[in-house]
Design an enzyme around this catalytic site. Sequence first.
Site, short mmCIF file in Angstrom:
data_model
loop_
_atom_site.label_atom_id
_atom_site.label_comp_id
_atom_site.label_asym_id
_atom_site.label_seq_id
_atom_site.Cartn_x
_atom_site.Cartn_y
_atom_site.Cartn_z
N SER A 139 54.91 44.23 190.74
CA SER A 139 55.08 45.21 189.66
C SER A 139 53.73 45.68 189.11
CB SER A 139 55.98 44.60 188.58
OG SER A 139 56.66 45.63 187.94
N HIS B 226 64.54 44.24 190.96
CA HIS B 226 63.10 44.14 190.71
C HIS B 226 62.71 42.66 190.59
CE1 HIS B 226 59.32 45.76 189.20
NE2 HIS B 226 59.35 44.93 188.18
C1 GCU Z 1 57.59 48.10 183.31
C2 GCU Z 1 56.70 49.26 183.69
C3 GCU Z 1 56.38 49.25 185.17
C4 GCU Z 1 55.87 47.91 185.60
C5 GCU Z 1 56.85 46.84 185.19
C6 GCU Z 1 56.41 45.40 185.47
O1 GCU Z 1 58.87 48.29 183.84
O2 GCU Z 1 57.32 50.44 183.29
O3 GCU Z 1 55.43 50.25 185.47
O4 GCU Z 1 55.64 47.89 186.98
O5 GCU Z 1 57.05 46.91 183.79
O6 GCU Z 1 55.23 45.12 185.55
O7 GCU Z 1 57.29 44.55 185.54
#
Ligand code: GCU
Length: 405
Positions: free
Chosen positions: A245, A386
Amino acid sequence: MRSREEMLQAVNYDESKVPQYVIPSPLQKADGSTVRDAAEWVNFQRPRILELFRREVYGASLPRPDSCSFQLLSCKSDAYMGLATRKEIRLRFEMADGKTHSAEMLLYLPNQATAPVPVFLGLCFKGNHVTSSEKDVRITGQNYPGNQDLGEDKRGLQAERWQFPEVLKRGYAAATLCYHDFFPDHVDGWQRSALSLFYAQPDSPEVRAKHTAIGVWAWGLSRALDCLEAEPGIDARRVAVHGHSRLGKTALWAGAQDPRFRLVISNDSGCCGAALSKRYFGENLEVIVNVFPHWFVTSFAQYARREAELPFDQNFLISLQAPRAVCIASASEDLWADPRGEFLSGAYAGEVYRLFGADSYSPTQMPAPGGRLSGLVSYHLRAGKHDQTGEDWQHYLELADRFLK
Ligand code: GCU
């Protein structure tokens, strides 16, 4: 400016509403001509694109501090029931004027090794103790003020994401540090960040215009690699950097700046990571610069709702890894991160890999959930949400067996 609710309502999850967009080519030079060969890419175009990302997105690269020392805090030779030797190491940075900053590494070395081993290095979210199922790992990540998440009760919570026993059995070392050690992930994290080594006022508009949290985290990965270079059990020419992420965005930026990373892995990195911004699918620039302003240089906000005007896209960031191995991983239900956009940036980086006699997959080859494309530029789409799981690691390990052994 729109309210947060209005911004979130405008997020597009409908493929038929993706605007017509033109993906810029990383090979096109400012004068309109095209880079012809690998030498011109390496000597001319690559530095220019790196500079573009520094100036427009992730901020200036930081130098090494005046001195670094690595202090062994603990060593346990029978970690994971004898599978590994575990070390905990303090990285201590010092400037000539006396300013200091430090971070703590958790390192596992496979005991079965007969020669220095390749290593997987990645930053973690909640502290080193959260990545391991061992109950006596030092608690780190406390540089994030007031975070109740980082205590004793969170031990091992994300061990699944790290798969240490599996990685060790396959003959790799594994290392992590908490990203908060380098820059507490907060709009006001500046003062406690490693930027304090270089600036008396890290929280000033001048510094915010020039540096970013993602830039400091990537710097931390390079400093961690300096530490691994000093570790006799590690072959520091064979290092994979990985991140999930926001830390996937960071791994890509670290790989772009530091060619010592031989395999660069982005897991679900999404907007401003692997995903193409111009598709305007899932998280978009307006949302990300408003919710996480400290991740980007101040001026990047100019592209919010103006993705079409970006003179580059994230395929440029993937191209900066060439000709090293890069792996882009998506999850099918992670629409916020735009799996198709992540996939396509790898495809469009192919033209740079081709200069080196390598290639990527084609834009028409997007696999179904569960599918993988394995090459120097590789992609997989895990079915699910995710996260980073054992299934993601199976592909990383396969790629490491191929490109790091
Ligand atoms: C949020 C953010 C993302 C990021 C994510 C994470 O959802 O909007 O851009 O990748 O956090 O790091 O889990």
